[in-house]
Design an enzyme around this catalytic site. Structure first.
Site, PDB file in Angstrom:
ATOM      1  N   PHE A 123       0.895  -1.091  -0.011  1.00 33.81           N
ATOM      2  CA  PHE A 123      -0.057  -0.083   0.138  1.00 33.81           C
ATOM      3  C   PHE A 123       0.890   1.370   0.059  1.00 33.81           C
ATOM      4  O   PHE A 123       1.604   1.474   0.956  1.00 33.81           O
ATOM      5  CB  PHE A 123      -0.779   0.012   1.297  1.00 33.81           C
ATOM      6  CG  PHE A 123      -2.107   1.058   1.040  1.00 33.81           C
ATOM      7  CD1 PHE A 123      -3.205   0.650   0.212  1.00 33.81           C
ATOM      8  CD2 PHE A 123      -1.706   2.234   1.598  1.00 33.81           C
ATOM      9  CE1 PHE A 123      -4.095   1.774   0.444  1.00 33.81           C
ATOM     10  CE2 PHE A 123      -2.792   3.157   1.643  1.00 33.81           C
ATOM     11  CZ  PHE A 123      -4.096   3.013   1.155  1.00 33.81           C
ATOM     12  N   ASP A 193       1.029  -4.259   9.105  1.00 36.73           N
ATOM     13  CA  ASP A 193      -0.140  -3.408   8.755  1.00 36.73           C
ATOM     14  C   ASP A 193      -1.345  -4.320   8.532  1.00 36.73           C
ATOM     15  O   ASP A 193      -1.507  -5.140   7.488  1.00 36.73           O
ATOM     16  CB  ASP A 193       0.367  -2.531   7.478  1.00 36.73           C
ATOM     17  CG  ASP A 193      -0.933  -1.283   7.401  1.00 36.73           C
ATOM     18  OD1 ASP A 193      -2.034  -1.537   7.511  1.00 36.73           O
ATOM     19  OD2 ASP A 193      -0.612  -0.593   6.690  1.00 36.73           O
ATOM     20  N   TYR A 218     -11.597   2.147  10.174  1.00 30.71           N
ATOM     21  CA  TYR A 218     -12.709   2.937   9.143  1.00 30.71           C
ATOM     22  C   TYR A 218     -12.976   1.954   8.239  1.00 30.71           C
ATOM     23  O   TYR A 218     -13.987   2.141   7.414  1.00 30.71           O
ATOM     24  CB  TYR A 218     -12.397   4.085   8.847  1.00 30.71           C
ATOM     25  CG  TYR A 218     -11.167   4.466   7.836  1.00 30.71           C
ATOM     26  CD1 TYR A 218     -10.884   3.987   6.500  1.00 30.71           C
ATOM     27  CD2 TYR A 218      -9.963   5.046   8.478  1.00 30.71           C
ATOM     28  CE1 TYR A 218      -9.781   4.193   5.949  1.00 30.71           C
ATOM     29  CE2 TYR A 218      -8.777   5.195   7.721  1.00 30.71           C
ATOM     30  CZ  TYR A 218      -8.529   4.879   6.538  1.00 30.71           C
ATOM     31  OH  TYR A 218      -7.620   5.106   5.858  1.00 30.71           O
TER      32      TYR A 218
HETATM   33  C1  LIG Z   1      -6.159   1.899   3.909  1.00 32.92           C
HETATM   34  C2  LIG Z   1      -4.740   1.633   4.304  1.00 32.92           C
HETATM   35  C3  LIG Z   1      -3.966   2.542   5.046  1.00 32.92           C
HETATM   36  C4  LIG Z   1      -4.408   3.888   5.266  1.00 32.92           C
HETATM   37  O1  LIG Z   1      -3.857   4.699   6.066  1.00 32.92           O
HETATM   38  P1  LIG Z   1      -4.361   5.977   6.674  1.00 32.92           P
HETATM   39  O2  LIG Z   1      -3.182   6.664   7.503  1.00 32.92           O
HETATM   40  O3  LIG Z   1      -5.434   5.887   7.327  1.00 32.92           O
HETATM   41  O4  LIG Z   1      -4.499   7.136   5.338  1.00 32.92           O
HETATM   42  C5  LIG Z   1      -2.607   2.196   5.047  1.00 32.92           C
HETATM   43  N1  LIG Z   1      -2.395   0.918   5.055  1.00 32.92           N
HETATM   44  C6  LIG Z   1      -2.907  -0.076   4.383  1.00 32.92           C
HETATM   45  C7  LIG Z   1      -2.399  -1.341   3.991  1.00 32.92           C
HETATM   46  C8  LIG Z   1      -4.301   0.265   3.960  1.00 32.92           C
HETATM   47  O5  LIG Z   1      -5.123  -0.325   3.477  1.00 32.92           O
END
Ligand SMILES: *Cc1c(COP(=O)(O)O)cnc(C)c1O
Length: 404
Positions: A123, A193, A218
Site C-alpha cells: 500500500f 499493517d 474505518y
Molecule cells: C487503507 C490503508 C492505509 C490507510 O492509512 P491512513 O493513514 O489511514 O490513510 C494504510 N495501509 C494500508 C495497508 C491500507 O490498506
C-alpha cells in the site's frame, strides 16, 4: 449458485441478525466496506450523545468523565480482534502516523541494523512512510523488493520486516507466524499493517510472536470516515522502544506541565496529542458490536460470499486475481479487467458500490455482517449485466473522479 440456493443460505445464516445494526441506504448493495465501512445506528447515537451531552452540557468536565482514557479503553476493545492483550493496543492518530512511530522506534534499537525490508506494490503509504522514516535515522535505508525476493532480502543489516498482511489489491494474505519467524531468524522485528485484515480475518498477533502492528478502523470495523487507527506493541517491547513523536499525551504526567519529556508507561508513550473525541465516540460504538461476533463464523460466511462472486466471474471469463484458497486471502475479491474503472462506475450506477484500484483492478468487498448471500448473488447478476451490455463504453462512466 441460484437465487433460491442463496436465499436458503440466508435462512440459516447466524450473522443475519447484524444487518439491522447498520444504517445502509435502500437500493444499494454495498461492496466497499473494505474501504469505508457503513454507518451503524450505534455510532450515530454515540456521536449525537458526544456532541449534545458530553460536549454541549458537560463541557470540559467530560475529559474526566471518560474522554481522557478513550485511547486505552478503545485499544482494549480492539485487542480481542487482533489476538492481543488489552494493554498492548492503543487507539489514535492515523495508520500512517502510527507506522512512522513504529518504524523509527524499531530502527533506533540497534545501530548495526539500518534496513527496512518491505514489498514493492505494498500500500503506497507504507512505502512512503518508510521512506520518511529512513530519512530520520542516519544511515537507514528502505529495501523494497517483489514478494518472491522478500526472504532473500532479510539479512544481518535488517532492522525491520514491514509487511501488509492482506494485500489491498489482490487480497493475498501472508502467513503471519511464518513471516514473523523469518524476520526473527534474521534478527529483525516484524511490523504488520493490518488495515485489510482486522475485522476481515481471524488474527493472532501474540500467537505469531509479532513485534508491532498498525491498522485502520474505518474499513471492516466501521469506525467512521478517518476514524482513529490503532497501534500494537508487544509487551516485551513496550518499555524498550521510544516514540519519535514525543507529544505531551505520551508523557508520564501530561498535567505536571514539565519542560522535559518523560515517556509514559506501557502504551501511553505512543500517544501524541489530544484525542479527537467525536471520532473516538463513533469508533467505540462501532466496536461494541464486534464483541458479539465469532470470527470463525465470519470467515465461513466470507468464504461463501466469495464463492458466489467467483462463480459469477468464472462464468463471464473474468480474471480473478484473488487466491481461491480462503486461508490465503482476506475478505474481498478482485478481478483484472482492461476497463476496470468504467466497469466499477457502471456497477455504481446500478447501485452496486465497489471500487477501482489503478491500473486495472475491480475490487469488491465481502463483509458478512451486513451482506446477505442474496445481495452478493444480485451483485453477480449486475456484474453480468454490465459486462454483457458493455456499459464501460459509456462516456459518463469513464470520467475519473479524485477518489477511485
Ligand atoms: C487503507 C490503508 C492505509 C490507510 O492509512 P491512513 O493513514 O489511514 O490513510 C494504510 N495501509 C494500508 C495497508 C491500507 O490498506
Amino acid at each position: 449458485m441460484t437465487l433460491d440456493e442463496a436465499r436458503a443460505l440466508d435462512r440459516t445464516d447466524p450473522l443475519a441478525r447484524f444487518r439491522d445494526r447498520f444504517a445502509l441506504p435502500d437500493g444499494v448493495i454495498y461492496l466497499d466496506g473494505n474501504s469505508l465501512g457503513p454507518l451503524t445506528h450505534a455510532s450515530r447515537a454515540a456521536v449525537a450523545d458526544c456532541t449534545t451531552r458530553q460536549w454541549g452540557d458537560r463541557l470540559i468536565r467530560s475529559w474526566n468523565e471518560g474522554w481522557i482514557d478513550a485511547p486505552q479503553r478503545i485499544g482494549a476493545k480492539l485487542a480481542p480482534l487482533l489476538g492481543a492483550h488489552p494493554h498492548e493496543v492503543i487507539a489514535g492518530d492515523t495508520t500512517s502516523a502510527n507506522l512512522f512511530k513504529a518504524l523509527v522506534a524499531a530502527l533506533r534499537i540497534d545501530p548495526k541494523r539500518r534496513v527496512i525490508v518491505s514489498e514493492l506494490g505494498n500500500f503506497p503509504t507504507d512505502l512512503h512512510i518508510a521512506e520518511g522514516a529512513v530519512a530520520c535515522v542516519p544511515g537507514a535505508e528502505l529495501r523494497a523488493v517483489p514478494r518472491a525476493q522478500l526472504a532473500d532480502a532479510l539479512g544481518p543489516d535488517t532492522a525491520v520486516l514491514l509487511l501488509t498482511h492482506v494485500h489491498y489489491k489482490t487480497a493475498e494474505r501472508f502467513d503471519m507466524a511464518a513471516w514473523t519467524r523469518a524476520a526473527h531468524d534474521a534478527g529483525a522485528l516484524a511490523v504488520w499493517d493490518l488495515s485489510h485484515s482486522v475485522g476481515a480475518v481471524p488474527l493472532d498477533l501474540d500467537g505469531a510472536n509479532a513485534d508491532l502492528a498498525v491498522g485502520c478502523t474505518y474499513k471492516y470495523l466501521n469506525g467512521g470516515p478517518g476514524a482513529p487507527a490503532f497501534l500494537y506493541v508487544a509487551e516485551r517491547w513496550q518499555e524498550r522502544l521510544e516514540s519519535p513523536l514525543s507529544g505531551w499525551m505520551g508523557h508520564a504526567e501530561p498535567f505536571s506541565f514539565t519542560d522535559r519529556y518523560q515517556p509514559g508507561p506501557g502504551m501511553k508513550r505512543w500517544l501524541v496529542g489530544t484525542p479527537p473525541m467525536l471520532a473516538m465516540a463513533s469508533l467505540e460504538a462501532a466496536l461494541d458490536l464486534w464483541a458479539e461476533v465469532e470470527m470463525a463464523t465470519l470467515a465461513t460466511k466470507s468464504a461463501q460470499l466469495f464463492d458466489i462472486l467467483a462463480a459469477a466471474g468464472d462464468a463471464l471469463g473474468l480474471d480473478c486475481v484473488t487466491p481461491r484458497d480462503p486461508t490465503l486471502r482476506g475478505s474481498h475479491i478482485s478481478f483484472r479487467h482492461p476497463h476496470a474503472y468504467a466497469l466499477a462506475q457502471a456497477l455504481i450506477a446500478r447501485g452496486v458500490i465497489g471500487d477501482f484500484r489503478d491500473p486495472d483492478i475491480l475490487r469488491l468487498g465481502l463483509t458478512p455482517l451486513y451482506l446477505s448471500h442474496e445481495d452478493v448473488w444480485r451483485a453477480g447478476e449486475h456484474l453480468r449485466g454490465a459486462i454483457e451490455a458493455k456499459e464501460w463504453q459509456e462516456a459518463r462512466h469513464q470520467r475519473r473522479l479524485a477518489v477511485t
